[in-house]
Design a protein around this motif. Structure first.
Motif, PDB file in Angstrom:
ATOM      1  N   LEU A 120       1.019  -1.140   0.476  1.00  0.00           N
ATOM      2  CA  LEU A 120      -0.293   0.015  -0.144  1.00  0.00           C
ATOM      3  C   LEU A 120       1.394   1.064   0.201  1.00  0.00           C
ATOM      4  CD1 LEU A 120      -2.906   0.250  -0.235  1.00  0.00           C
ATOM      5  CD2 LEU A 120      -2.988   1.063   2.590  1.00  0.00           C
ATOM      6  N   SER A 121       0.807   2.161  -0.982  1.00  0.00           N
ATOM      7  CA  SER A 121       1.464   2.972  -0.677  1.00  0.00           C
ATOM      8  C   SER A 121       1.497   3.885  -0.205  1.00  0.00           C
ATOM      9  CB  SER A 121       1.353   3.562  -2.070  1.00  0.00           C
ATOM     10  OG  SER A 121       0.372   5.108  -2.475  1.00  0.00           O
ATOM     11  N   VAL A 122       1.444   5.305   0.362  1.00  0.00           N
ATOM     12  CA  VAL A 122       1.654   6.229   1.326  1.00  0.00           C
ATOM     13  C   VAL A 122       0.347   7.244   1.598  1.00  0.00           C
ATOM     14  CG1 VAL A 122       2.595   8.641   2.245  1.00  0.00           C
ATOM     15  CG2 VAL A 122       4.602   6.077   2.313  1.00  0.00           C
ATOM     16  N   PRO A 123       0.587   7.415  -0.353  1.00  0.00           N
ATOM     17  CA  PRO A 123      -0.875   8.179  -0.357  1.00  0.00           C
ATOM     18  C   PRO A 123      -2.399   7.056   0.204  1.00  0.00           C
ATOM     19  CG  PRO A 123       0.461   8.923  -1.822  1.00  0.00           C
ATOM     20  CD  PRO A 123       0.955   7.948  -1.224  1.00  0.00           C
ATOM     21  N   GLN A 124      -2.281   6.005  -0.399  1.00  0.00           N
ATOM     22  CA  GLN A 124      -3.362   5.118  -0.337  1.00  0.00           C
ATOM     23  C   GLN A 124      -3.811   5.038   1.571  1.00  0.00           C
ATOM     24  OE1 GLN A 124      -1.535   1.860  -2.722  1.00  0.00           O
ATOM     25  NE2 GLN A 124      -4.020   2.437  -3.926  1.00  0.00           N
ATOM     26  N   ALA A 125      -2.540   4.746   2.175  1.00  0.00           N
ATOM     27  CA  ALA A 125      -2.745   4.582   3.388  1.00  0.00           C
ATOM     28  C   ALA A 125      -3.338   5.624   4.440  1.00  0.00           C
ATOM     29  CB  ALA A 125      -1.395   4.206   4.132  1.00  0.00           C
ATOM     30  N   PHE A 126      -2.449   6.840   3.686  1.00  0.00           N
ATOM     31  CA  PHE A 126      -3.581   7.279   4.590  1.00  0.00           C
ATOM     32  C   PHE A 126      -5.366   8.128   3.783  1.00  0.00           C
ATOM     33  CE2 PHE A 126      -5.161  12.370   5.108  1.00  0.00           C
ATOM     34  CZ  PHE A 126      -4.697  12.308   5.702  1.00  0.00           C
ATOM     35  N   LEU A 127      -5.003   7.967   2.835  1.00  0.00           N
ATOM     36  CA  LEU A 127      -6.760   7.930   2.753  1.00  0.00           C
ATOM     37  C   LEU A 127      -7.816   6.872   2.659  1.00  0.00           C
ATOM     38  CD1 LEU A 127      -6.092   8.700  -1.743  1.00  0.00           C
ATOM     39  CD2 LEU A 127      -7.178   9.965   0.450  1.00  0.00           C
ATOM     40  N   VAL A 128      -7.077   5.831   2.909  1.00  0.00           N
ATOM     41  CA  VAL A 128      -7.706   4.026   3.620  1.00  0.00           C
ATOM     42  C   VAL A 128      -7.688   4.589   4.936  1.00  0.00           C
ATOM     43  CG1 VAL A 128      -7.090   1.375   4.466  1.00  0.00           C
ATOM     44  CG2 VAL A 128      -6.792   2.372   2.288  1.00  0.00           C
ATOM     45  N   PHE A 129      -7.043   4.656   5.625  1.00  0.00           N
ATOM     46  CA  PHE A 129      -7.211   5.023   7.300  1.00  0.00           C
ATOM     47  C   PHE A 129      -8.282   6.055   7.735  1.00  0.00           C
ATOM     48  CE2 PHE A 129      -6.451   6.821  11.973  1.00  0.00           C
ATOM     49  CZ  PHE A 129      -6.171   5.430  12.393  1.00  0.00           C
ATOM     50  N   THR A 130      -7.841   6.824   6.547  1.00  0.00           N
ATOM     51  CA  THR A 130      -9.158   8.234   6.462  1.00  0.00           C
ATOM     52  C   THR A 130     -10.432   7.591   6.749  1.00  0.00           C
ATOM     53  OG1 THR A 130      -9.145   9.441   4.613  1.00  0.00           O
ATOM     54  CG2 THR A 130      -7.630  10.350   6.483  1.00  0.00           C
ATOM     55  N   GLY A 131     -10.864   6.458   5.632  1.00  0.00           N
ATOM     56  CA  GLY A 131     -12.006   5.657   5.339  1.00  0.00           C
ATOM     57  C   GLY A 131     -12.171   4.894   6.453  1.00  0.00           C
ATOM     58  N   ALA A 132     -11.045   4.558   7.200  1.00  0.00           N
ATOM     59  CA  ALA A 132     -11.429   3.761   8.314  1.00  0.00           C
ATOM     60  C   ALA A 132     -11.974   5.092   9.842  1.00  0.00           C
ATOM     61  CB  ALA A 132     -10.011   3.141   8.593  1.00  0.00           C
ATOM     62  N   MET A 133     -11.465   5.605   9.672  1.00  0.00           N
ATOM     63  CA  MET A 133     -11.792   6.370  10.487  1.00  0.00           C
ATOM     64  C   MET A 133     -13.731   7.408   9.853  1.00  0.00           C
ATOM     65  SD  MET A 133      -9.723   6.869  12.971  1.00  0.00           S
ATOM     66  CE  MET A 133     -10.621   8.073  14.274  1.00  0.00           C
ATOM     67  N   PHE A 134     -13.600   7.337   9.233  1.00  0.00           N
ATOM     68  CA  PHE A 134     -14.787   8.003   8.598  1.00  0.00           C
ATOM     69  C   PHE A 134     -16.185   6.907   9.729  1.00  0.00           C
ATOM     70  CE2 PHE A 134     -18.220   6.537   6.016  1.00  0.00           C
ATOM     71  CZ  PHE A 134     -19.318   7.622   6.529  1.00  0.00           C
ATOM     72  N   ALA A 135     -15.416   5.455   8.739  1.00  0.00           N
ATOM     73  CA  ALA A 135     -16.521   4.416   9.029  1.00  0.00           C
ATOM     74  C   ALA A 135     -16.675   4.078  10.463  1.00  0.00           C
ATOM     75  CB  ALA A 135     -15.733   2.768   8.737  1.00  0.00           C
ATOM     76  N   ASN A 136     -15.658   4.494  11.824  1.00  0.00           N
ATOM     77  CA  ASN A 136     -16.169   4.203  13.409  1.00  0.00           C
ATOM     78  C   ASN A 136     -16.895   5.412  13.650  1.00  0.00           C
ATOM     79  OD1 ASN A 136     -13.636   2.421  12.785  1.00  0.00           O
ATOM     80  ND2 ASN A 136     -12.216   3.285  13.343  1.00  0.00           N
ATOM     81  N   ASN A 137     -16.319   6.278  13.196  1.00  0.00           N
ATOM     82  CA  ASN A 137     -17.525   7.740  13.112  1.00  0.00           C
ATOM     83  C   ASN A 137     -18.936   7.432  13.209  1.00  0.00           C
ATOM     84  OD1 ASN A 137     -14.958   9.113  14.268  1.00  0.00           O
ATOM     85  ND2 ASN A 137     -14.272  10.161  12.639  1.00  0.00           N
ATOM     86  N   VAL A 138     -19.383   7.239  12.138  1.00  0.00           N
ATOM     87  CA  VAL A 138     -21.030   6.708  12.198  1.00  0.00           C
ATOM     88  C   VAL A 138     -21.001   5.980  12.299  1.00  0.00           C
ATOM     89  CG1 VAL A 138     -20.145   8.387   9.677  1.00  0.00           C
ATOM     90  CG2 VAL A 138     -20.588   6.105   9.150  1.00  0.00           C
ATOM     91  N   THR A 139     -20.458   4.622  12.963  1.00  0.00           N
ATOM     92  CA  THR A 139     -21.105   3.480  13.678  1.00  0.00           C
ATOM     93  C   THR A 139     -21.126   3.477  14.640  1.00  0.00           C
ATOM     94  OG1 THR A 139     -19.144   2.780  12.817  1.00  0.00           O
ATOM     95  CG2 THR A 139     -20.749   2.117  10.798  1.00  0.00           C
ATOM     96  N   PRO A 140     -22.277   3.041  15.706  1.00  0.00           N
ATOM     97  CA  PRO A 140     -21.892   2.583  16.954  1.00  0.00           C
ATOM     98  C   PRO A 140     -20.714   1.713  17.475  1.00  0.00           C
ATOM     99  CG  PRO A 140     -24.192   2.357  16.608  1.00  0.00           C
ATOM    100  CD  PRO A 140     -23.280   2.275  15.018  1.00  0.00           C
ATOM    101  N   PHE A 141     -20.087   1.917  18.913  1.00  0.00           N
ATOM    102  CA  PHE A 141     -19.620   1.132  19.514  1.00  0.00           C
ATOM    103  C   PHE A 141     -17.941   1.092  18.446  1.00  0.00           C
ATOM    104  CE2 PHE A 141     -22.893  -0.637  20.502  1.00  0.00           C
ATOM    105  CZ  PHE A 141     -23.429  -0.796  21.264  1.00  0.00           C
ATOM    106  N   GLY A 142     -17.653   2.418  18.098  1.00  0.00           N
ATOM    107  CA  GLY A 142     -16.012   2.530  17.827  1.00  0.00           C
ATOM    108  C   GLY A 142     -16.004   1.945  17.082  1.00  0.00           C
TER     109      GLY A 142
END
Length: 344
Positions: free
Chosen positions: A73-95
Protein backbone atom coordinates in the motif's frame (compact mmCIF):
# COMPACT_ATOMS: atom_id res chain seq x y z
CA UNK A 1 -28.96 -6.13 7.92
CA UNK A 2 -28.24 -2.78 6.22
CA UNK A 3 -31.53 -1.43 7.50
CA UNK A 4 -30.68 -2.53 11.04
CA UNK A 5 -27.27 -0.86 10.83
CA UNK A 6 -28.87 2.35 9.55
CA UNK A 7 -31.41 2.40 12.36
CA UNK A 8 -28.67 1.80 14.92
CA UNK A 9 -26.63 4.67 13.48
CA UNK A 10 -29.60 7.06 13.50
CA UNK A 11 -30.44 6.14 17.10
CA UNK A 12 -26.78 6.61 17.99
CA UNK A 13 -26.70 10.13 16.57
CA UNK A 14 -29.96 10.97 18.35
CA UNK A 15 -28.39 9.77 21.59
CA UNK A 16 -25.29 11.86 20.91
CA UNK A 17 -27.42 14.98 20.33
CA UNK A 18 -29.20 14.39 23.63
CA UNK A 19 -25.85 14.08 25.45
CA UNK A 20 -24.58 17.27 23.78
CA UNK A 21 -27.77 19.13 24.72
CA UNK A 22 -27.35 18.18 28.38
CA UNK A 23 -23.65 19.02 28.30
CA UNK A 24 -24.16 22.42 26.67
CA UNK A 25 -26.98 23.27 29.06
CA UNK A 26 -24.85 22.32 32.04
CA UNK A 27 -21.91 24.45 30.89
CA UNK A 28 -24.05 27.39 29.71
CA UNK A 29 -24.65 27.94 26.00
CA UNK A 30 -24.05 31.71 26.10
CA UNK A 31 -20.73 31.35 27.92
CA UNK A 32 -19.68 28.57 25.56
CA UNK A 33 -20.46 30.66 22.46
CA UNK A 34 -18.57 33.61 23.93
CA UNK A 35 -15.51 31.45 24.54
CA UNK A 36 -15.60 30.04 21.01
CA UNK A 37 -16.01 33.49 19.42
CA UNK A 38 -12.91 34.73 21.25
CA UNK A 39 -10.78 31.76 20.15
CA UNK A 40 -7.56 32.39 18.23
CA UNK A 41 -8.32 31.23 14.68
CA UNK A 42 -4.64 30.59 13.90
CA UNK A 43 -4.30 28.21 16.84
CA UNK A 44 -7.56 26.50 15.88
CA UNK A 45 -6.07 25.93 12.41
CA UNK A 46 -3.00 24.48 14.12
CA UNK A 47 -5.24 22.02 15.96
CA UNK A 48 -6.51 20.84 12.58
CA UNK A 49 -2.92 20.54 11.34
CA UNK A 50 -1.82 18.32 14.24
CA UNK A 51 -4.98 16.28 13.66
CA UNK A 52 -3.68 15.54 10.16
CA UNK A 53 -0.38 14.53 11.80
CA UNK A 54 -2.27 12.07 14.01
CA UNK A 55 -4.06 10.59 11.00
CA UNK A 56 -0.80 10.28 9.07
CA UNK A 57 0.99 8.52 11.95
CA UNK A 58 -1.76 5.94 12.41
CA UNK A 59 -2.11 5.51 8.64
CA UNK A 60 1.59 4.65 8.46
CA UNK A 61 1.04 2.19 11.31
CA UNK A 62 -1.67 0.49 9.23
CA UNK A 63 0.72 0.43 6.27
CA UNK A 64 3.38 -1.28 8.39
CA UNK A 65 0.91 -3.96 9.53
CA UNK A 66 -0.28 -4.57 5.98
CA UNK A 67 3.33 -4.84 4.83
CA UNK A 68 3.92 -7.56 7.45
CA UNK A 69 0.92 -9.37 5.95
CA UNK A 70 2.43 -9.09 2.46
CA UNK A 71 -0.02 -6.43 1.26
CA UNK A 72 1.50 -3.45 -0.55
CA UNK A 73 0.00 0.00 0.00
CA UNK A 74 1.49 3.36 -0.99
CA UNK A 75 1.77 6.21 1.51
CA UNK A 76 -1.09 8.26 -0.06
CA UNK A 77 -3.25 5.14 -0.27
CA UNK A 78 -2.56 4.32 3.38
CA UNK A 79 -3.62 7.82 4.43
CA UNK A 80 -6.82 7.69 2.38
CA UNK A 81 -7.70 4.18 3.56
CA UNK A 82 -7.17 5.13 7.19
CA UNK A 83 -9.32 8.25 6.89
CA UNK A 84 -11.97 5.96 5.42
CA UNK A 85 -11.53 3.70 8.44
CA UNK A 86 -12.01 6.64 10.80
CA UNK A 87 -15.12 7.67 8.87
CA UNK A 88 -16.52 4.16 9.41
CA UNK A 89 -15.71 4.35 13.13
CA UNK A 90 -17.27 7.81 13.46
CA UNK A 91 -20.60 6.98 11.86
CA UNK A 92 -21.22 3.58 13.44
CA UNK A 93 -22.04 2.77 17.08
CA UNK A 94 -19.40 1.31 19.40
CA UNK A 95 -16.47 3.04 17.67
CA UNK A 96 -13.84 0.63 16.30
CA UNK A 97 -16.00 -2.41 17.03
CA UNK A 98 -18.71 -1.06 14.74
CA UNK A 99 -16.39 0.32 12.06
CA UNK A 100 -13.89 -2.53 11.68
CA UNK A 101 -16.04 -4.70 9.35
CA UNK A 102 -16.54 -1.72 7.02
CA UNK A 103 -12.84 -0.84 7.22
CA UNK A 104 -11.87 -4.42 6.35
CA UNK A 105 -14.05 -4.22 3.23
CA UNK A 106 -12.43 -0.89 2.32
CA UNK A 107 -8.93 -2.37 2.68
CA UNK A 108 -9.98 -5.39 0.66
CA UNK A 109 -11.23 -3.23 -2.22
CA UNK A 110 -8.24 -0.89 -2.33
CA UNK A 111 -5.57 -3.59 -2.01
CA UNK A 112 -7.42 -6.39 -3.82
CA UNK A 113 -6.78 -8.74 -0.93
CA UNK A 114 -8.99 -11.09 1.06
CA UNK A 115 -11.49 -9.63 3.49
CA UNK A 116 -10.11 -11.52 6.50
CA UNK A 117 -6.64 -10.08 5.85
CA UNK A 118 -8.02 -6.55 5.95
CA UNK A 119 -9.97 -7.37 9.11
CA UNK A 120 -6.86 -8.80 10.76
CA UNK A 121 -4.86 -5.70 9.78
CA UNK A 122 -7.28 -3.12 11.21
CA UNK A 123 -7.93 -5.27 14.31
CA UNK A 124 -4.17 -5.45 14.90
CA UNK A 125 -3.78 -1.68 14.51
CA UNK A 126 -6.65 -0.97 16.92
CA UNK A 127 -5.14 -3.37 19.47
CA UNK A 128 -1.65 -1.91 19.10
CA UNK A 129 -3.03 1.62 19.53
CA UNK A 130 -4.22 0.68 23.01
CA UNK A 131 -0.72 0.03 24.40
CA UNK A 132 0.78 3.54 23.98
CA UNK A 133 -2.43 5.21 25.15
CA UNK A 134 -2.39 3.48 28.53
CA UNK A 135 1.37 3.90 28.87
CA UNK A 136 1.14 7.64 28.25
CA UNK A 137 -1.86 7.92 30.59
CA UNK A 138 0.18 6.26 33.34
CA UNK A 139 2.97 8.78 32.76
CA UNK A 140 0.47 11.62 33.12
CA UNK A 141 -1.02 9.98 36.21
CA UNK A 142 2.45 9.65 37.69
CA UNK A 143 2.92 13.38 37.25
CA UNK A 144 -0.35 14.05 39.07
CA UNK A 145 0.64 11.80 41.94
CA UNK A 146 3.92 13.66 42.47
CA UNK A 147 2.66 17.19 41.86
CA UNK A 148 -0.92 17.32 43.17
CA UNK A 149 -3.12 16.10 45.99
CA UNK A 150 -4.72 13.25 44.05
CA UNK A 151 -6.84 11.99 46.90
CA UNK A 152 -8.67 15.31 47.09
CA UNK A 153 -10.84 14.45 44.10
CA UNK A 154 -12.89 11.29 43.76
CA UNK A 155 -13.24 11.66 39.98
CA UNK A 156 -9.50 11.69 39.47
CA UNK A 157 -9.10 8.76 41.83
CA UNK A 158 -11.65 6.81 39.79
CA UNK A 159 -9.90 7.74 36.53
CA UNK A 160 -6.54 6.61 37.89
CA UNK A 161 -8.06 3.35 39.09
CA UNK A 162 -9.60 2.77 35.65
CA UNK A 163 -6.23 3.32 33.96
CA UNK A 164 -4.52 0.94 36.39
CA UNK A 165 -7.14 -1.76 35.82
CA UNK A 166 -6.86 -1.41 32.04
CA UNK A 167 -3.07 -1.37 32.17
CA UNK A 168 -3.08 -4.69 34.02
CA UNK A 169 -6.26 -6.35 32.82
CA UNK A 170 -6.16 -5.88 29.05
CA UNK A 171 -2.56 -7.07 28.51
CA UNK A 172 -3.31 -10.05 30.76
CA UNK A 173 -6.35 -10.98 28.68
CA UNK A 174 -4.38 -10.56 25.45
CA UNK A 175 -1.58 -12.76 26.82
CA UNK A 176 -4.02 -15.48 27.91
CA UNK A 177 -5.79 -15.28 24.57
CA UNK A 178 -2.47 -15.61 22.74
CA UNK A 179 -1.40 -18.62 24.81
CA UNK A 180 -4.73 -20.30 24.06
CA UNK A 181 -5.16 -18.93 20.56
CA UNK A 182 -5.79 -22.33 18.94
CA UNK A 183 -8.54 -23.17 21.43
CA UNK A 184 -10.03 -19.70 20.90
CA UNK A 185 -9.87 -20.21 17.13
CA UNK A 186 -11.64 -23.56 17.34
CA UNK A 187 -14.35 -22.07 19.51
CA UNK A 188 -14.85 -19.12 17.16
CA UNK A 189 -15.17 -21.49 14.19
CA UNK A 190 -17.70 -23.58 16.08
CA UNK A 191 -19.83 -20.57 17.01
CA UNK A 192 -19.62 -18.48 13.84
CA UNK A 193 -19.96 -21.21 11.19
CA UNK A 194 -23.61 -22.14 11.88
CA UNK A 195 -24.49 -18.48 12.59
CA UNK A 196 -23.07 -17.26 9.26
CA UNK A 197 -24.80 -20.04 7.30
CA UNK A 198 -28.11 -19.35 9.05
CA UNK A 199 -27.92 -15.63 8.22
CA UNK A 200 -26.94 -16.32 4.60
CA UNK A 201 -29.97 -18.56 4.06
CA UNK A 202 -32.27 -15.63 4.87
CA UNK A 203 -30.57 -13.11 2.59
CA UNK A 204 -31.78 -12.85 -1.02
CA UNK A 205 -29.20 -13.39 -3.77
CA UNK A 206 -26.52 -14.35 -1.24
CA UNK A 207 -25.01 -17.81 -1.71
CA UNK A 208 -24.78 -19.91 1.42
CA UNK A 209 -21.06 -20.39 2.19
CA UNK A 210 -19.79 -23.90 2.77
CA UNK A 211 -18.54 -25.01 6.16
CA UNK A 212 -15.06 -25.48 4.71
CA UNK A 213 -15.09 -21.99 3.17
CA UNK A 214 -16.05 -20.34 6.47
CA UNK A 215 -13.41 -22.27 8.37
CA UNK A 216 -10.78 -21.30 5.78
CA UNK A 217 -11.56 -17.60 6.16
CA UNK A 218 -11.60 -17.70 9.96
CA UNK A 219 -8.33 -19.63 9.95
CA UNK A 220 -6.90 -17.03 7.54
CA UNK A 221 -7.85 -14.26 9.97
CA UNK A 222 -6.10 -15.95 12.89
CA UNK A 223 -3.01 -16.76 10.81
CA UNK A 224 -2.77 -13.11 9.77
CA UNK A 225 -2.99 -11.99 13.41
CA UNK A 226 -0.27 -14.52 14.25
CA UNK A 227 2.03 -13.15 11.53
CA UNK A 228 1.70 -9.63 12.93
CA UNK A 229 2.22 -10.73 16.54
CA UNK A 230 5.40 -12.68 15.69
CA UNK A 231 7.12 -9.88 13.76
CA UNK A 232 9.14 -7.86 16.34
CA UNK A 233 10.34 -5.21 13.88
CA UNK A 234 6.84 -4.57 12.54
CA UNK A 235 5.37 -4.47 16.04
CA UNK A 236 7.99 -1.99 17.29
CA UNK A 237 7.52 0.31 14.29
CA UNK A 238 3.72 0.18 14.48
CA UNK A 239 3.77 0.89 18.23
CA UNK A 240 6.14 3.82 17.73
CA UNK A 241 3.89 5.33 15.06
CA UNK A 242 0.86 4.78 17.29
CA UNK A 243 2.58 6.64 20.16
CA UNK A 244 3.38 9.54 17.81
CA UNK A 245 -0.26 9.66 16.77
CA UNK A 246 -1.42 9.79 20.39
CA UNK A 247 1.06 12.58 21.09
CA UNK A 248 -0.37 14.60 18.21
CA UNK A 249 -3.85 14.21 19.72
CA UNK A 250 -2.63 15.36 23.12
CA UNK A 251 -0.87 18.36 21.61
CA UNK A 252 -4.16 19.11 19.84
CA UNK A 253 -6.04 19.39 23.17
CA UNK A 254 -3.19 21.45 24.63
CA UNK A 255 -3.35 23.83 21.64
CA UNK A 256 -7.16 24.03 21.91
CA UNK A 257 -6.85 25.45 25.42
CA UNK A 258 -4.27 27.97 24.22
CA UNK A 259 -6.62 28.91 21.39
CA UNK A 260 -9.35 29.92 23.85
CA UNK A 261 -6.86 31.79 26.03
CA UNK A 262 -6.55 29.42 28.99
CA UNK A 263 -3.32 27.40 28.73
CA UNK A 264 -2.98 24.09 30.59
CA UNK A 265 0.09 21.91 31.25
CA UNK A 266 0.75 19.32 28.55
CA UNK A 267 0.79 16.66 31.29
CA UNK A 268 -2.95 17.20 31.79
CA UNK A 269 -3.57 16.32 28.14
CA UNK A 270 -1.33 13.25 28.48
CA UNK A 271 -3.66 11.96 31.18
CA UNK A 272 -7.15 12.89 29.99
CA UNK A 273 -7.00 12.20 26.23
CA UNK A 274 -6.44 8.41 26.49
CA UNK A 275 -9.10 8.10 29.20
CA UNK A 276 -11.56 10.10 27.12
CA UNK A 277 -10.93 7.78 24.18
CA UNK A 278 -12.20 4.86 26.26
CA UNK A 279 -15.68 6.40 25.97
CA UNK A 280 -15.50 5.60 22.25
CA UNK A 281 -16.83 2.12 23.06
CA UNK A 282 -20.24 3.58 23.95
CA UNK A 283 -23.13 2.95 21.51
CA UNK A 284 -22.72 6.51 20.21
CA UNK A 285 -21.25 7.04 16.70
CA UNK A 286 -17.52 7.58 17.15
CA UNK A 287 -18.12 8.12 20.86
CA UNK A 288 -19.63 11.53 20.03
CA UNK A 289 -21.02 13.03 23.21
CA UNK A 290 -19.52 10.39 25.47
CA UNK A 291 -15.88 11.32 24.84
CA UNK A 292 -16.64 15.03 25.20
CA UNK A 293 -18.43 14.45 28.50
CA UNK A 294 -15.57 12.40 29.97
CA UNK A 295 -12.99 14.98 28.87
CA UNK A 296 -14.93 17.88 30.40
CA UNK A 297 -15.51 16.01 33.67
CA UNK A 298 -11.81 15.15 34.00
CA UNK A 299 -10.62 18.63 33.03
CA UNK A 300 -12.92 20.34 35.51
CA UNK A 301 -11.89 17.87 38.20
CA UNK A 302 -8.18 18.44 37.56
CA UNK A 303 -6.27 20.98 39.71
CA UNK A 304 -6.79 23.82 37.23
CA UNK A 305 -8.42 26.78 38.99
CA UNK A 306 -8.84 28.77 35.75
CA UNK A 307 -10.63 25.94 33.93
CA UNK A 308 -14.37 26.29 34.46
CA UNK A 309 -17.08 24.22 32.77
CA UNK A 310 -17.56 26.67 29.84
CA UNK A 311 -13.79 26.95 29.27
CA UNK A 312 -13.27 23.18 29.41
CA UNK A 313 -16.19 22.56 27.05
CA UNK A 314 -15.04 25.25 24.61
CA UNK A 315 -11.56 23.71 24.39
CA UNK A 316 -13.02 20.23 24.02
CA UNK A 317 -15.35 21.45 21.23
CA UNK A 318 -12.35 22.87 19.34
CA UNK A 319 -10.29 19.72 19.90
CA UNK A 320 -13.01 17.19 19.17
CA UNK A 321 -14.31 19.29 16.29
CA UNK A 322 -10.96 18.74 14.58
CA UNK A 323 -10.40 15.13 15.68
CA UNK A 324 -13.94 14.01 14.80
CA UNK A 325 -14.87 16.03 11.74
CA UNK A 326 -11.54 16.12 9.85
CA UNK A 327 -11.38 12.33 9.31
CA UNK A 328 -15.16 12.11 8.97
CA UNK A 329 -15.24 14.57 6.06
CA UNK A 330 -12.07 13.27 4.37
CA UNK A 331 -12.99 9.65 4.97
CA UNK A 332 -16.53 10.18 3.76
CA UNK A 333 -15.15 11.46 0.46
CA UNK A 334 -12.89 8.39 0.20
CA UNK A 335 -15.69 5.92 0.97
CA UNK A 336 -18.07 7.74 -1.37
CA UNK A 337 -15.50 7.69 -4.18
CA UNK A 338 -14.92 3.96 -3.79
CA UNK A 339 -18.65 3.38 -3.70
CA UNK A 340 -19.13 5.23 -6.98
CA UNK A 341 -16.24 3.35 -8.59
CA UNK A 342 -17.73 0.01 -7.59
CA UNK A 343 -20.89 0.87 -9.53
CA UNK A 344 -19.06 1.89 -12.69
Amino acid sequence: MAGGRTRATILGFVGALVVFAVLFTFAGVDKLVAQLRAADVRLVALVVLVTLGWLAAWAFSLRVVLDVLGVSLSVPQAFLVFTGAMFANNVTPFGQAGGEPITALLISRVTDTEYETGLAAIASVDTLNFVPSITIALVGAGYFVTETAFGANRRLEFALAAVAVLAIGVPSLVYLGWRRRYQVEARVVGVLTPAIRAIATRLPRVPVPTVGGIERRINGFFRAIERVATNPRGLALALGLSAIGWFFQMVGLWLAFRAIGTPIPLSIALFVVPIGAIAGVTPLPGGAGGIETVLVVLLVAAPLPAVTEPIALAAVVVFRGAVYWTPTVLGGLVVGSLGLRSRV
